[in-house]
Design an enzyme around this catalytic site. Structure first.
Site, PDB file in Angstrom:
ATOM      1  N   ARG A 166     -20.761   7.648 -15.693  1.00  0.00           N
ATOM      2  CA  ARG A 166     -21.677   7.599 -16.826  1.00  0.00           C
ATOM      3  C   ARG A 166     -23.050   8.090 -16.452  1.00  0.00           C
ATOM      4  NH1 ARG A 166     -21.431   1.654 -17.079  1.00  0.00           N
ATOM      5  NH2 ARG A 166     -22.847   1.750 -19.020  1.00  0.00           N
ATOM      6  N   ARG A 178     -25.132  -6.245 -13.977  1.00  0.00           N
ATOM      7  CA  ARG A 178     -25.022  -6.599 -15.704  1.00  0.00           C
ATOM      8  C   ARG A 178     -23.858  -7.528 -15.882  1.00  0.00           C
ATOM      9  NH1 ARG A 178     -25.715  -2.212 -20.243  1.00  0.00           N
ATOM     10  NH2 ARG A 178     -23.914  -1.140 -19.153  1.00  0.00           N
ATOM     11  N   ARG A 188     -18.749  -5.758 -17.721  1.00  0.00           N
ATOM     12  CA  ARG A 188     -18.026  -4.770 -18.419  1.00  0.00           C
ATOM     13  C   ARG A 188     -17.149  -4.103 -17.497  1.00  0.00           C
ATOM     14  NH1 ARG A 188     -22.684  -1.707 -21.820  1.00  0.00           N
ATOM     15  NH2 ARG A 188     -21.341   0.225 -21.327  1.00  0.00           N
ATOM     16  N   ARG A 243     -26.465  10.885 -28.191  1.00  0.00           N
ATOM     17  CA  ARG A 243     -26.345  11.076 -26.827  1.00  0.00           C
ATOM     18  C   ARG A 243     -26.177  12.825 -26.629  1.00  0.00           C
ATOM     19  NH1 ARG A 243     -23.827   5.602 -25.039  1.00  0.00           N
ATOM     20  NH2 ARG A 243     -25.044   4.876 -23.426  1.00  0.00           N
ATOM     21  N   LYS A 272     -31.925  -0.693 -23.123  1.00  0.00           N
ATOM     22  CA  LYS A 272     -31.733  -0.513 -24.685  1.00  0.00           C
ATOM     23  C   LYS A 272     -31.305  -1.799 -25.351  1.00  0.00           C
ATOM     24  CE  LYS A 272     -29.085   3.101 -24.334  1.00  0.00           C
ATOM     25  NZ  LYS A 272     -28.970   2.947 -22.771  1.00  0.00           N
TER      26      LYS A 272
HETATM   27  P1  ADP Z   1     -28.526  -0.226 -21.596  1.00  0.00           P
HETATM   28  O1  ADP Z   1     -28.423  -1.190 -23.036  1.00  0.00           O
HETATM   29  O2  ADP Z   1     -29.615   0.623 -21.714  1.00  0.00           O
HETATM   30  O3  ADP Z   1     -27.424   0.146 -21.051  1.00  0.00           O
HETATM   31  P2  ADP Z   1     -29.257  -3.112 -20.802  1.00  0.00           P
HETATM   32  O4  ADP Z   1     -30.193  -3.760 -21.896  1.00  0.00           O
HETATM   33  O5  ADP Z   1     -27.808  -3.665 -20.905  1.00  0.00           O
HETATM   34  O6  ADP Z   1     -28.937  -1.366 -20.737  1.00  0.00           O
HETATM   35  O7  ADP Z   1     -29.674  -3.522 -19.415  1.00  0.00           O
HETATM   36  C1  ADP Z   1     -28.755  -3.278 -17.957  1.00  0.00           C
HETATM   37  C2  ADP Z   1     -29.215  -4.103 -17.201  1.00  0.00           C
HETATM   38  O8  ADP Z   1     -30.463  -4.148 -16.741  1.00  0.00           O
HETATM   39  C3  ADP Z   1     -28.944  -5.419 -17.519  1.00  0.00           C
HETATM   40  O9  ADP Z   1     -28.229  -6.200 -16.505  1.00  0.00           O
HETATM   41  C4  ADP Z   1     -30.207  -6.272 -17.974  1.00  0.00           C
HETATM   42  O10 ADP Z   1     -30.376  -7.754 -17.878  1.00  0.00           O
HETATM   43  C5  ADP Z   1     -31.049  -5.558 -16.908  1.00  0.00           C
HETATM   44  N1  ADP Z   1     -32.576  -5.379 -17.214  1.00  0.00           N
HETATM   45  C6  ADP Z   1     -32.756  -4.720 -18.447  1.00  0.00           C
HETATM   46  N2  ADP Z   1     -33.965  -4.702 -18.933  1.00  0.00           N
HETATM   47  C7  ADP Z   1     -34.714  -4.826 -17.563  1.00  0.00           C
HETATM   48  C8  ADP Z   1     -35.924  -4.857 -16.793  1.00  0.00           C
HETATM   49  N3  ADP Z   1     -37.093  -4.350 -17.529  1.00  0.00           N
HETATM   50  N4  ADP Z   1     -36.264  -5.278 -15.662  1.00  0.00           N
HETATM   51  C9  ADP Z   1     -35.042  -5.591 -14.693  1.00  0.00           C
HETATM   52  N5  ADP Z   1     -33.984  -5.788 -15.486  1.00  0.00           N
HETATM   53  C10 ADP Z   1     -33.557  -5.263 -16.641  1.00  0.00           C
HETATM   54  P1  AMP Z   2     -23.160   2.057 -23.933  1.00  0.00           P
HETATM   55  O1  AMP Z   2     -22.590   0.602 -24.379  1.00  0.00           O
HETATM   56  O2  AMP Z   2     -23.899   2.662 -24.793  1.00  0.00           O
HETATM   57  O3  AMP Z   2     -23.346   2.247 -22.482  1.00  0.00           O
HETATM   58  O4  AMP Z   2     -21.763   2.856 -24.288  1.00  0.00           O
HETATM   59  C1  AMP Z   2     -20.294   2.725 -23.662  1.00  0.00           C
HETATM   60  C2  AMP Z   2     -19.375   4.013 -23.986  1.00  0.00           C
HETATM   61  O5  AMP Z   2     -19.206   4.145 -25.316  1.00  0.00           O
HETATM   62  C3  AMP Z   2     -19.929   5.155 -23.085  1.00  0.00           C
HETATM   63  O6  AMP Z   2     -19.672   5.294 -21.790  1.00  0.00           O
HETATM   64  C4  AMP Z   2     -19.161   6.073 -23.912  1.00  0.00           C
HETATM   65  O7  AMP Z   2     -17.819   6.267 -23.460  1.00  0.00           O
HETATM   66  C5  AMP Z   2     -19.028   5.510 -25.244  1.00  0.00           C
HETATM   67  N1  AMP Z   2     -20.234   6.033 -26.260  1.00  0.00           N
HETATM   68  C6  AMP Z   2     -21.201   5.095 -26.528  1.00  0.00           C
HETATM   69  N2  AMP Z   2     -22.213   5.961 -27.391  1.00  0.00           N
HETATM   70  C7  AMP Z   2     -21.793   7.000 -27.277  1.00  0.00           C
HETATM   71  C8  AMP Z   2     -22.224   8.525 -27.929  1.00  0.00           C
HETATM   72  N3  AMP Z   2     -23.232   8.528 -28.569  1.00  0.00           N
HETATM   73  N4  AMP Z   2     -21.493   9.387 -27.826  1.00  0.00           N
HETATM   74  C9  AMP Z   2     -20.186   9.473 -27.131  1.00  0.00           C
HETATM   75  N5  AMP Z   2     -19.887   8.407 -26.548  1.00  0.00           N
HETATM   76  C10 AMP Z   2     -20.428   7.373 -26.704  1.00  0.00           C
END
Ligand code: ADP
Ligand code: AMP
Length: 217
Positions: free
Chosen positions: A171, A127, A160, A88, A13
């Site tokens: 998660r 990541r 992270r 969520r 995302k």
């Molecule tokens: P989210 O925001 O949904 O938690 P991220 O955008 O941070 O996910 O992506 C999670 C991990 O996967 C990151 O390390 C990113 O570089 C990698 N990633 C994202 N999209 C792809 C893809 N299409 N193929 C392979 N790796 C990806």
């Molecule tokens: P994310 O960066 O989207 O993976 O979110 C990191 C953390 O933030 C999650 O594991 C939750 O602890 C909190 N968080 C983010 N978005 C929400 C949401 N919509 N509802 C509840 N907790 C959230």
């Protein structure tokens, strides 16, 4: 254009949102980023949510909804936005409907990035993120041009705290069933477009762009 990106942690995302919001000139509203910023700045909100974030648990709905309500009230969100990581839960989705209805608005697109659990585990544990601009990288799948340095802003990349294996499994557990319910909720309303999130980043981007433009060529 009122867009929601739905998908489990690691679905891509944030990666897609950074470029999509630049191209479509809408703000990227990521609740996870907002909570992490509050935690880093040690604001009262940050202190309240710290434990949830560290453990990988969801922050309570009431706090999360309040944060989004305030953010959507800001001027730059009046002409559209991309929500990443919100809603969520079903109560969050219902609250979002209510907030938008107050302005005579509704969501225009809900894009569901679908990725298998095995792939998510690999993505989350590898990541690396830029704490300065929020860009996301992966040691193997999406490395930065120069090791440890953000391509966009030159920031130093970090892992992270909640990408440690223990927090990753919490998660996924927290979000699996809820994400499935949300996808059904939006599917019933005819808003959901499911995107194959396992394809390479550029392909996923093209599919999202087509869904947003309503152009399936
Ligand atoms: P989210 O925001 O949904 O938690 P991220 O955008 O941070 O996910 O992506 C999670 C991990 O996967 C990151 O390390 C990113 O570089 C990698 N990633 C994202 N999209 C792809 C893809 N299409 N193929 C392979 N790796 C990806
Ligand atoms: P994310 O960066 O989207 O993976 O979110 C990191 C953390 O933030 C999650 O594991 C939750 O602890 C909190 N968080 C983010 N978005 C929400 C949401 N919509 N509802 C509840 N907790 C959230």
């Amino acid at each position: 254009m009122q867009v929601v990106f739905l998908g489990l942690p690691g679905a891509g995302k944030g990666t897609q949102a950074v470029s999509i919001t630049e191209e479509f000139h809408i703000p990227h509203i990521a609740t996870g980023d907002m909570f992490r910023e509050a935690k880093a700045a040690k604001t009262p909100l940050g202190k309240e949510v710290q434990e949830y974030l560290d453990k990988g648990l969801l922050v309570p709905d009431e706090l999360t909804i309040r944060l989004v309500r305030e953010r959507l009230g800001q001027a730059d969100a009046r002409h559209g936005f991309l929500l990443d990581g919100f809603p969520r839960t079903l109560p969050q989705a219902q609250a979002l409907d209510g907030m938008l209805a107050e302005e005579g608005l509704g969501l225009t697109h809900v894009l569901y990035l679908l990725v298998s659990e095995t792939e998510l585990l690999q993505r989350l544990t590898g990541r690396r993120v830029c704490p300065d601009c929020g860009a996301s990288y992966h040691a193997a799948f999406h490395p930065p041009r120069s090791a440890g340095v953000c391509d966009r802003c030159g920031g130093a990349l970090i892992q992270r705290a909640d990408d440690r294996p223990e927090a990753v499994s919490v998660r996924l557990r927290e979000n699996l069933e809820r994400t499935r319910m949300l996808s059904e909720f939006y599917e019933k309303r005819g808003l959901l477009a499911t995107i194959d999130g396992e394809r390479p980043i550029g392909h996923v981007y093209d599919e999202i762009r087509q869904a947003l433009r309503g152009d399936h060529s």
